[in-house]
Design a protein around this motif. Structure first.
Motif, PDB file in Angstrom:
ATOM      1  N   ASP A   8      39.208  31.587   0.704  1.00  0.00           N
ATOM      2  CA  ASP A   8      38.886  31.966   2.079  1.00  0.00           C
ATOM      3  C   ASP A   8      37.748  31.058   2.520  1.00  0.00           C
ATOM      4  OD1 ASP A   8      40.731  34.007   1.876  1.00  0.00           O
ATOM      5  OD2 ASP A   8      39.241  35.514   1.365  1.00  0.00           O
ATOM      6  N   VAL A   9      37.991  30.244   3.549  1.00  0.00           N
ATOM      7  CA  VAL A   9      37.007  29.240   3.936  1.00  0.00           C
ATOM      8  C   VAL A   9      36.731  29.307   5.429  1.00  0.00           C
ATOM      9  CG1 VAL A   9      37.831  27.735   2.084  1.00  0.00           C
ATOM     10  CG2 VAL A   9      38.659  27.360   4.408  1.00  0.00           C
ATOM     11  N   ASP A  67      31.890  36.609   4.755  1.00  0.00           N
ATOM     12  CA  ASP A  67      32.710  36.886   3.569  1.00  0.00           C
ATOM     13  C   ASP A  67      33.596  35.725   3.138  1.00  0.00           C
ATOM     14  OD1 ASP A  67      31.681  39.473   3.260  1.00  0.00           O
ATOM     15  OD2 ASP A  67      33.135  40.307   4.670  1.00  0.00           O
ATOM     16  N   ARG A  68      33.270  34.508   3.572  1.00  0.00           N
ATOM     17  CA  ARG A  68      34.024  33.331   3.137  1.00  0.00           C
ATOM     18  C   ARG A  68      33.440  32.801   1.820  1.00  0.00           C
ATOM     19  NH1 ARG A  68      38.733  32.878   5.861  1.00  0.00           N
ATOM     20  NH2 ARG A  68      38.459  35.130   5.745  1.00  0.00           N
ATOM     21  N   ALA A  69      34.296  32.347   0.921  1.00  0.00           N
ATOM     22  CA  ALA A  69      33.831  31.779  -0.344  1.00  0.00           C
ATOM     23  C   ALA A  69      33.202  30.407  -0.150  1.00  0.00           C
ATOM     24  CB  ALA A  69      35.001  31.671  -1.321  1.00  0.00           C
ATOM     25  N   ARG A  79      28.231  35.560   2.070  1.00  0.00           N
ATOM     26  CA  ARG A  79      27.985  36.496   0.973  1.00  0.00           C
ATOM     27  C   ARG A  79      27.299  35.772  -0.179  1.00  0.00           C
ATOM     28  NH1 ARG A  79      34.301  36.438  -0.132  1.00  0.00           N
ATOM     29  NH2 ARG A  79      34.442  35.032  -1.932  1.00  0.00           N
ATOM     30  N   ALA A  80      26.573  36.507  -0.999  1.00  0.00           N
ATOM     31  CA  ALA A  80      25.892  35.930  -2.147  1.00  0.00           C
ATOM     32  C   ALA A  80      26.899  35.235  -3.046  1.00  0.00           C
ATOM     33  CB  ALA A  80      25.152  37.016  -2.921  1.00  0.00           C
ATOM     34  N   GLY A  81      26.547  34.040  -3.508  1.00  0.00           N
ATOM     35  CA  GLY A  81      27.421  33.273  -4.381  1.00  0.00           C
ATOM     36  C   GLY A  81      28.325  32.301  -3.654  1.00  0.00           C
ATOM     37  N   ALA A  82      28.417  32.420  -2.329  1.00  0.00           N
ATOM     38  CA  ALA A  82      29.225  31.490  -1.553  1.00  0.00           C
ATOM     39  C   ALA A  82      28.530  30.132  -1.497  1.00  0.00           C
ATOM     40  CB  ALA A  82      29.458  32.030  -0.145  1.00  0.00           C
ATOM     41  N   VAL A  83      29.296  29.101  -1.142  1.00  0.00           N
ATOM     42  CA  VAL A  83      28.772  27.730  -1.133  1.00  0.00           C
ATOM     43  C   VAL A  83      28.950  27.129   0.255  1.00  0.00           C
ATOM     44  CG1 VAL A  83      29.028  25.396  -2.080  1.00  0.00           C
ATOM     45  CG2 VAL A  83      29.229  27.388  -3.581  1.00  0.00           C
ATOM     46  N   ALA A 116      31.552  22.326  -8.341  1.00  0.00           N
ATOM     47  CA  ALA A 116      32.803  22.712  -8.985  1.00  0.00           C
ATOM     48  C   ALA A 116      33.580  23.721  -8.145  1.00  0.00           C
ATOM     49  CB  ALA A 116      32.518  23.285 -10.374  1.00  0.00           C
ATOM     50  N   LEU A 117      32.868  24.589  -7.440  1.00  0.00           N
ATOM     51  CA  LEU A 117      33.546  25.550  -6.567  1.00  0.00           C
ATOM     52  C   LEU A 117      34.133  24.872  -5.336  1.00  0.00           C
ATOM     53  CD1 LEU A 117      31.056  28.568  -6.689  1.00  0.00           C
ATOM     54  CD2 LEU A 117      33.368  28.504  -7.634  1.00  0.00           C
TER      55      LEU A 117
END
Length: 288
Positions: free
Chosen positions: A3-4, A58-60, A87-91, A146-147
């Motif tokens: 999800d981008v 909420d996008r990765a 969201r936390a951890g998204a790039v 890498a993500l």
């Protein structure tokens, strides 16, 4: 598939975001001009959002390709900025050609929000974006890269992590420094051939098989000979990029005498109303 979100639908961002959809990514876009976002949705599917925050929610992965440092800050920061919605951890992946300074600044803010940040300027121009064959130079933490790398592959023929945050922008500066000198050299070579009574097309056909060959020679010689410049990478954009290069050189002490000279040549083109012409319009300065 991810999800981008993609922020900024200019001549580069519009097709780049389209390639993400074609690769199967669920894509939400934002553009300051909502009509262009609507045209993108009509062309590729996906959806649009009214603010960077809503697009990024909420996008990765969140991509951006905007104009300059201040444009980048405006889509990242503030109540409606992307960082507020991620969201936390998204790039966050920045494809803008901007300064290494702003990359480091925004990466630090992103980290405080629990986000990853990759500066990832591109080379290949509008044609590269449309054909999905861009070269992407990245700076950031290996985990964040890498993500992002599998999604970047939707529009890249080459993508490499060059070092920590800012390394992507510094590599793009090297790219623009080299291009500036090459375009001037090709301009002078073609103009010399013309003045010498040679067929410049034949000359380029021969010398491009040897050590003088370059992308600029291969892809721009025909339109330079024809004096056609109403396409491609605008002089205004190149001067913006060269200003970043020269500013960084003042900081790190690298001498850039040819780059500074060619920057002034581009200033001449702007002064004669050629700011939107392709960078190969340098040859027009020699037609006196």
């Amino acid at each position: 598939m991810s999800d981008v979100a993609f922020l900024g639908l200019g001549v580069m961002g519009f097709p780049m975001a389209g390639h993400l959809v074609k690769a199967g990514h669920d894509t939400v876009v934002f553009n300051r001009t909502s009509a262009r976002a609507a045209r993108w949705v009509e062309t590729f599917g996906g959806s649009s959002a009214p603010t960077p925050r809503e697009a990024a929610r909420d996008r990765a992965l969140v991509f951006a390709c905007v104009g300059n440092d201040d444009d980048l800050r405006s889509v990242c920061l503030g109540e409606d900025g992307a960082f507020a919605g991620m969201r936390a951890g998204a790039v966050f992946v920045d494809h803008t050609t901007a300064s290494a300074t702003v990359a480091r600044e925004l990466a630090a803010i992103a980290k405080a929000h629990g986000l990853g940040f990759v500066d990832a300027p591109v080379s290949g121009g509008q044609a590269g974006a449309e054909n999905g064959k861009l070269t992407v130079m990245c700076g950031g933490e290996p985990d964040a890269f890498a993500l992002a790398e599998p999604a970047i592959a939707a529009y890249a023929r080459a993508c490499r992590l060059m070092g920590p945050v800012g390394a992507g922008q510094l590599t793009k500066m090297v790219n623009q420094i080299c291009i500036a000198g090459l375009v001037q050299a090709v301009s002078e070579g073609i103009r010399f051939a013309e003045a010498a009574g040679l067929d410049p097309t034949m000359v380029v056909d021969v010398i491009s098989k040897g050590a003088a060959q370059s992308w600029q020679m291969d892809n721009r010689h025909a339109t330079m000979i024809a004096r056609q410049f109403d396409f491609g990478f605008a002089v205004d954009w190149m001067r913006k990029d060269l200003a970043i290069c020269l500013d960084e050189a003042r900081r790190n002490g690298a001498p850039l005498p040819v780059t500074a000279l060619v920057d002034q040549f581009y200033s001449d083109i702007q002064a004669h109303g050629g700011g939107r012409l392709d960078t190969s319009s340098l040859i027009s300065r020699l037609d006196v």
